[in-house]
Design a protein around this motif. Structure first.
Motif, PDB file in Angstrom:
ATOM      1  N   ASN A 435       0.815  -1.218   0.000  1.00  0.00           N
ATOM      2  CA  ASN A 435       0.000   0.000   0.000  1.00  0.00           C
ATOM      3  C   ASN A 435       0.854   1.276   0.000  1.00  0.00           C
ATOM      4  O   ASN A 435       0.486   2.297   0.592  1.00  0.00           O
ATOM      5  CB  ASN A 435      -0.988   0.001   1.176  1.00  0.00           C
ATOM      6  N   ASN A 436       2.018   1.175  -0.626  1.00  0.00           N
ATOM      7  CA  ASN A 436       2.869   2.333  -0.910  1.00  0.00           C
ATOM      8  C   ASN A 436       3.906   1.819  -1.894  1.00  0.00           C
ATOM      9  O   ASN A 436       3.927   0.628  -2.232  1.00  0.00           O
ATOM     10  CB  ASN A 436       3.518   2.893   0.368  1.00  0.00           C
ATOM     11  N   TYR A 437       4.727   2.715  -2.373  1.00  0.00           N
ATOM     12  CA  TYR A 437       5.783   2.261  -3.294  1.00  0.00           C
ATOM     13  C   TYR A 437       6.961   3.209  -3.148  1.00  0.00           C
ATOM     14  O   TYR A 437       6.805   4.427  -3.249  1.00  0.00           O
ATOM     15  CB  TYR A 437       5.280   2.277  -4.745  1.00  0.00           C
ATOM     16  N   GLY A 438       8.110   2.642  -2.851  1.00  0.00           N
ATOM     17  CA  GLY A 438       9.312   3.467  -2.749  1.00  0.00           C
ATOM     18  C   GLY A 438       9.550   4.036  -1.379  1.00  0.00           C
ATOM     19  O   GLY A 438      10.685   4.361  -1.042  1.00  0.00           O
ATOM     20  N   ALA A 439       8.493   4.133  -0.558  1.00  0.00           N
ATOM     21  CA  ALA A 439       8.609   4.603   0.831  1.00  0.00           C
ATOM     22  C   ALA A 439       9.498   5.839   0.949  1.00  0.00           C
ATOM     23  O   ALA A 439      10.386   5.910   1.783  1.00  0.00           O
ATOM     24  CB  ALA A 439       9.104   3.481   1.743  1.00  0.00           C
ATOM     25  N   GLY A 440       9.257   6.794   0.067  1.00  0.00           N
ATOM     26  CA  GLY A 440       9.941   8.079   0.185  1.00  0.00           C
ATOM     27  C   GLY A 440      11.441   8.007  -0.008  1.00  0.00           C
ATOM     28  O   GLY A 440      12.186   8.822   0.527  1.00  0.00           O
ATOM     29  N   GLY A 441      11.911   7.061  -0.770  1.00  0.00           N
ATOM     30  CA  GLY A 441      13.347   6.997  -1.045  1.00  0.00           C
ATOM     31  C   GLY A 441      14.068   6.013  -0.154  1.00  0.00           C
ATOM     32  O   GLY A 441      14.855   5.213  -0.621  1.00  0.00           O
ATOM     33  N   GLY A 442      13.768   6.067   1.131  1.00  0.00           N
ATOM     34  CA  GLY A 442      14.236   5.037   2.045  1.00  0.00           C
ATOM     35  C   GLY A 442      15.742   4.887   2.159  1.00  0.00           C
ATOM     36  O   GLY A 442      16.280   3.809   1.914  1.00  0.00           O
ATOM     37  N   VAL A 443      16.413   5.970   2.551  1.00  0.00           N
ATOM     38  CA  VAL A 443      17.855   5.914   2.795  1.00  0.00           C
ATOM     39  C   VAL A 443      18.204   4.786   3.779  1.00  0.00           C
ATOM     40  O   VAL A 443      19.220   4.115   3.647  1.00  0.00           O
ATOM     41  CB  VAL A 443      18.312   7.284   3.354  1.00  0.00           C
ATOM     42  N   GLU A 444      17.305   4.556   4.745  1.00  0.00           N
ATOM     43  CA  GLU A 444      17.568   3.588   5.824  1.00  0.00           C
ATOM     44  C   GLU A 444      17.276   2.148   5.407  1.00  0.00           C
ATOM     45  O   GLU A 444      17.610   1.220   6.142  1.00  0.00           O
ATOM     46  CB  GLU A 444      16.670   3.905   7.039  1.00  0.00           C
ATOM     47  N   LEU A 445      16.614   1.967   4.252  1.00  0.00           N
ATOM     48  CA  LEU A 445      16.060   0.650   3.920  1.00  0.00           C
ATOM     49  C   LEU A 445      16.958  -0.114   2.956  1.00  0.00           C
ATOM     50  O   LEU A 445      17.169   0.324   1.832  1.00  0.00           O
ATOM     51  CB  LEU A 445      14.677   0.821   3.265  1.00  0.00           C
ATOM     52  N   PRO A 446      17.487  -1.277   3.368  1.00  0.00           N
ATOM     53  CA  PRO A 446      18.354  -2.051   2.476  1.00  0.00           C
ATOM     54  C   PRO A 446      17.682  -2.293   1.129  1.00  0.00           C
ATOM     55  O   PRO A 446      16.481  -2.576   1.060  1.00  0.00           O
ATOM     56  CB  PRO A 446      18.555  -3.365   3.237  1.00  0.00           C
ATOM     57  N   PHE A 447      18.481  -2.158   0.071  1.00  0.00           N
ATOM     58  CA  PHE A 447      17.959  -2.171  -1.293  1.00  0.00           C
ATOM     59  C   PHE A 447      18.888  -2.975  -2.184  1.00  0.00           C
ATOM     60  O   PHE A 447      20.114  -2.844  -2.092  1.00  0.00           O
ATOM     61  CB  PHE A 447      17.879  -0.718  -1.789  1.00  0.00           C
ATOM     62  N   GLY A 448      18.302  -3.785  -3.045  1.00  0.00           N
ATOM     63  CA  GLY A 448      19.092  -4.576  -3.990  1.00  0.00           C
ATOM     64  C   GLY A 448      18.217  -5.677  -4.523  1.00  0.00           C
ATOM     65  O   GLY A 448      17.048  -5.785  -4.155  1.00  0.00           O
ATOM     66  N   GLY A 449      18.762  -6.505  -5.384  1.00  0.00           N
ATOM     67  CA  GLY A 449      17.893  -7.449  -6.069  1.00  0.00           C
ATOM     68  C   GLY A 449      18.315  -8.887  -5.975  1.00  0.00           C
ATOM     69  O   GLY A 449      19.250  -9.264  -5.244  1.00  0.00           O
ATOM     70  N   THR A 450      17.574  -9.689  -6.739  1.00  0.00           N
ATOM     71  CA  THR A 450      17.916 -11.100  -6.947  1.00  0.00           C
ATOM     72  C   THR A 450      17.885 -11.334  -8.455  1.00  0.00           C
ATOM     73  O   THR A 450      17.390 -10.493  -9.206  1.00  0.00           O
ATOM     74  CB  THR A 450      16.893 -12.046  -6.289  1.00  0.00           C
ATOM     75  N   GLY A 451      18.376 -12.472  -8.893  1.00  0.00           N
ATOM     76  CA  GLY A 451      18.353 -12.804 -10.319  1.00  0.00           C
ATOM     77  C   GLY A 451      19.068 -11.740 -11.138  1.00  0.00           C
ATOM     78  O   GLY A 451      20.114 -11.227 -10.740  1.00  0.00           O
ATOM     79  N   HIS A 452      18.468 -11.372 -12.288  1.00  0.00           N
ATOM     80  CA  HIS A 452      19.119 -10.410 -13.174  1.00  0.00           C
ATOM     81  C   HIS A 452      19.112  -8.986 -12.605  1.00  0.00           C
ATOM     82  O   HIS A 452      19.642  -8.075 -13.227  1.00  0.00           O
ATOM     83  CB  HIS A 452      18.433 -10.416 -14.545  1.00  0.00           C
ATOM     84  N   SER A 453      18.483  -8.790 -11.460  1.00  0.00           N
ATOM     85  CA  SER A 453      18.532  -7.470 -10.814  1.00  0.00           C
ATOM     86  C   SER A 453      19.826  -7.276 -10.038  1.00  0.00           C
ATOM     87  O   SER A 453      20.097  -6.178  -9.556  1.00  0.00           O
ATOM     88  CB  SER A 453      17.334  -7.279  -9.876  1.00  0.00           C
ATOM     89  N   GLY A 454      20.613  -8.350  -9.910  1.00  0.00           N
ATOM     90  CA  GLY A 454      21.931  -8.210  -9.276  1.00  0.00           C
ATOM     91  C   GLY A 454      21.990  -8.803  -7.886  1.00  0.00           C
ATOM     92  O   GLY A 454      21.115  -9.566  -7.482  1.00  0.00           O
ATOM     93  N   PHE A 455      23.029  -8.428  -7.156  1.00  0.00           N
ATOM     94  CA  PHE A 455      23.191  -8.947  -5.791  1.00  0.00           C
ATOM     95  C   PHE A 455      23.992  -7.955  -4.953  1.00  0.00           C
ATOM     96  O   PHE A 455      24.654  -7.060  -5.474  1.00  0.00           O
ATOM     97  CB  PHE A 455      23.862 -10.322  -5.793  1.00  0.00           C
ATOM     98  N   GLY A 456      23.914  -8.174  -3.649  1.00  0.00           N
ATOM     99  CA  GLY A 456      24.501  -7.216  -2.714  1.00  0.00           C
ATOM    100  C   GLY A 456      23.427  -6.214  -2.328  1.00  0.00           C
ATOM    101  O   GLY A 456      22.422  -6.061  -3.025  1.00  0.00           O
ATOM    102  N   ARG A 457      23.604  -5.570  -1.196  1.00  0.00           N
ATOM    103  CA  ARG A 457      22.607  -4.614  -0.718  1.00  0.00           C
ATOM    104  C   ARG A 457      23.240  -3.248  -0.505  1.00  0.00           C
ATOM    105  O   ARG A 457      24.338  -3.132   0.060  1.00  0.00           O
ATOM    106  CB  ARG A 457      21.965  -5.101   0.592  1.00  0.00           C
ATOM    107  N   GLU A 458      22.521  -2.236  -0.984  1.00  0.00           N
ATOM    108  CA  GLU A 458      22.935  -0.862  -0.729  1.00  0.00           C
ATOM    109  C   GLU A 458      21.889  -0.241   0.193  1.00  0.00           C
ATOM    110  O   GLU A 458      20.877  -0.858   0.490  1.00  0.00           O
ATOM    111  CB  GLU A 458      23.024  -0.101  -2.057  1.00  0.00           C
ATOM    112  N   LYS A 459      22.148   0.975   0.627  1.00  0.00           N
ATOM    113  CA  LYS A 459      21.276   1.720   1.534  1.00  0.00           C
ATOM    114  C   LYS A 459      21.288   1.064   2.927  1.00  0.00           C
ATOM    115  O   LYS A 459      21.595  -0.114   3.077  1.00  0.00           O
ATOM    116  CB  LYS A 459      19.835   1.804   1.036  1.00  0.00           C
ATOM    117  N   GLY A 460      20.888   1.865   3.904  1.00  0.00           N
ATOM    118  CA  GLY A 460      20.761   1.352   5.258  1.00  0.00           C
ATOM    119  C   GLY A 460      22.087   0.848   5.806  1.00  0.00           C
ATOM    120  O   GLY A 460      23.155   1.063   5.228  1.00  0.00           O
ATOM    121  N   PHE A 461      21.988   0.136   6.907  1.00  0.00           N
ATOM    122  CA  PHE A 461      23.191  -0.374   7.557  1.00  0.00           C
ATOM    123  C   PHE A 461      23.822  -1.511   6.754  1.00  0.00           C
ATOM    124  O   PHE A 461      25.037  -1.706   6.796  1.00  0.00           O
ATOM    125  CB  PHE A 461      22.838  -0.840   8.971  1.00  0.00           C
ATOM    126  N   GLU A 462      22.979  -2.245   6.004  1.00  0.00           N
ATOM    127  CA  GLU A 462      23.506  -3.369   5.207  1.00  0.00           C
ATOM    128  C   GLU A 462      24.641  -2.918   4.302  1.00  0.00           C
ATOM    129  O   GLU A 462      25.606  -3.647   4.085  1.00  0.00           O
ATOM    130  CB  GLU A 462      22.412  -3.974   4.330  1.00  0.00           C
TER     131      GLU A 462
END
Ligand code: ADP
Length: 480
Positions: A435-462
């Motif tokens: 019920n939202n999308y992007g959560a306002g950019g989310g500097v604090e929220l770990p971000f990254g993908g699986t499969g062809h979206s890649g691997f590893g996490r950016e943003k947040g403490f991760e």
């Protein structure tokens, strides 16, 4: 004007004196030049970074590093309008988006400034005659290959975290958009970042980018861009066993069930594909809608698409130009495929009269009835093109959502709590928004993908963990 590289806190031209033109996507005109770095220039930047890591920067106490990052954050806030104007002209993004990006890069530096002195290791229970602990150490010199869609933001999440973890950095921005990052490097040096801690070398991807990825003096590479280039970067890094973080985009689904709050969803669905003219890794580019509300939702969303204004970045439209002629041609090729049955063009935005003919404009397009296996539902268009797909059941929605090689972000729209939880677990994605999308950019929220979206996490403490390597120390001291 010719913009030079920033190496060791100095402006340095490319050794061979070559340059690349900088084009304004809003009018297709070149207005500056950047250094076209070659191997020798990358060598110079890596040497400066290695010296910084071995010297003042590498020896700085965490609390002092934290204070320095806070000063950078404050300076970036102060200079936000200037950075936003540079970014807007360079990328063609509407001014208010560029302002949001400038605010975000400052926010990344704030977040990571606060995290620097909280990066603890652990002690590990072991026999009494041992003490065992872990230490998180920087990799050393990290390379950062940045794309043109969000230079400031992606610099913040990648370089901000790497500096916080104690690495010295060499940055290769995209040839299409690098001016804000050159400015930013000078701002950081101006508030005291030691020389060599942050170096920015511009140039072409297959030259400067490839040289950086292959450089044996680079201990970690973070890359954001296309899957094809990401693969080449990972292969180059593998030759010297440098770990990589890859963020490679997606075909992220927005899944709307018939019980959803449609009024709340509509502007978010629109924004998730129109923002940055759809040139966003995490764009909500597939719209899965339950059959019962499919035609009603598409009708209402279509009205919003038609009301969008596309024009020059400085006019602050809803949708600016695409980055370059190549990207425009690519998006148009996708749209030609939309002429195939059963796909329908539900709605299209309008181009402002003020848009120069030589600019790279594509107003937002809403496509209906896109078969889930069609290229438009499978591949990243990287333009303001939304592919709508009807579904019947929850299981059907999950099957369609997961039927691409990507897995970056997913949006779920439903009031049913059980369904929220089931979908959040079942969709293949690195981030799920309910019920939202992007959560306002989310500097604090770990971000990254699986499969062809890649691997590893950016943003947040991760991200901090990703920019460190873990050392385990086992001391056998005997027991009393
Ligand atoms: P696009 O094709 O849309 O420009 P890319 O993924 O190729 O997207 O570009 C992302 C970043 O990767 C840019 O900074 C670009 O200069 C860089 N790049 C392009 N090709 C290479 C390469 N072969 N090796 C390393 N970096 C590259």
């Amino acid at each position: 004007m010719i913009h030079k590289n920033f190496i060791g806190n100095q402006w340095v031209g490319a050794a061979a004196g070559e340059t690349v033109p900088v084009v304004d996507p809003s009018n297709g005109q070149a207005y500056a030049e950047i250094a076209r770095s070659r191997r020798v220039d990358i060598d110079a930047a890596v040497s400066a970074a290695r010296a910084a890591y071995a010297g003042a920067w590498g020896r700085m106490a965490p609390a002092a590093r934290s204070r320095l990052l806070w000063r950078i954050a404050a300076a970036l806030l102060d200079r936000g309008d200037e950075l936003a104007r540079i970014e807007s002209r360079d990328t063609g993004k509407p001014l208010r988006q560029a302002k949001a990006d400038a605010a975000a890069v400052a926010r990344y530096f704030e977040f990571y400034a606060g995290a620097v002195d909280k990066l603890h290791g652990e002690t590990i229970p072991y026999p009494r005659d041992f003490t065992v602990f872990t230490v998180r150490e920087p990799h050393g010199v990290t390379g950062h290959i940045i794309p043109w869609n969000y230079p400031l933001q992606i610099f913040g999440r990648s370089v901000g975290a790497a500096l916080a973890a104690g690495n010295a950095c060499v940055v290769k921005p995209a040839e299409d958009a690098c001016l804000s990052l050159l400015e930013l490097a000078e701002i950081a040096a101006g508030v005291g970042l030691p020389e060599g801690a942050l170096n920015v070398c511009t140039g072409l991807g297959p030259e400067a980018g490839a040289d950086l990825a292959a450089h044996p003096g680079i201990d970690h590479i973070s890359f954001t861009g296309s899957p094809t280039t990401g693969r080449a970067v990972a292969q180059a890094a593998a030759a010297h066993f440098a770990p990589v973080t890859l963020e490679l985009g997606g075909k992220s689904p927005q899944i709307v069930f018939s019980d959803a709050d449609i009024d709340a969803a509509l502007p978010v669905l629109l924004g998730a594909i129109v923002q940055n003219a759809g040139q966003t890794c995490s764009a909500g580019s597939r719209l899965l809608v339950q059959r019962a509300i499919y035609s009603d939702l598409l009708g209402r969303l279509g009205e919003l698409f038609e009301a969008t204004r596309t024009g020059p970045a400085s006019d602050d439209p809803d949708c600016g130009p695409l980055i370059n002629a190549r990207q425009l041609a690519r998006v148009r090729r996708f749209l030609e495929e939309a002429e195939e049955s059963p796909i329908t063009v539900v709605a299209q935005g309008k181009l402002d009269n003020s848009a120069p003919a030589a600019g790279f404009y594509q107003p937002p397009v809403l496509l209906g009835n896109v078969p889930p296996a069609h290229r438009l539902a499978q591949e990243e268009v990287f333009g303001p093109v939304l592919a709508a797909i009807p579904f019947e059941t929850e299981a059907g929605a999950i099957a369609i959502a997961n039927a691409t090689p990507f897995g970056l972000v997913a949006g779920i729209w439903t009031q049913d709590g059980g369904r929220q939880m089931r979908l959040a677990r079942a969709v293949r994605a690195g981030q799920v928004f309910v019920n939202n999308y992007g959560a306002g950019g989310g500097v604090e929220l770990p971000f990254g993908g699986t499969g062809h979206s890649g691997f590893g996490r950016e943003k947040g403490f991760e991200a901090m963990y990703g920019f460190t390597t873990l050392k385990t120390v086992a001391i056998r001291h005997g027991s009393s």
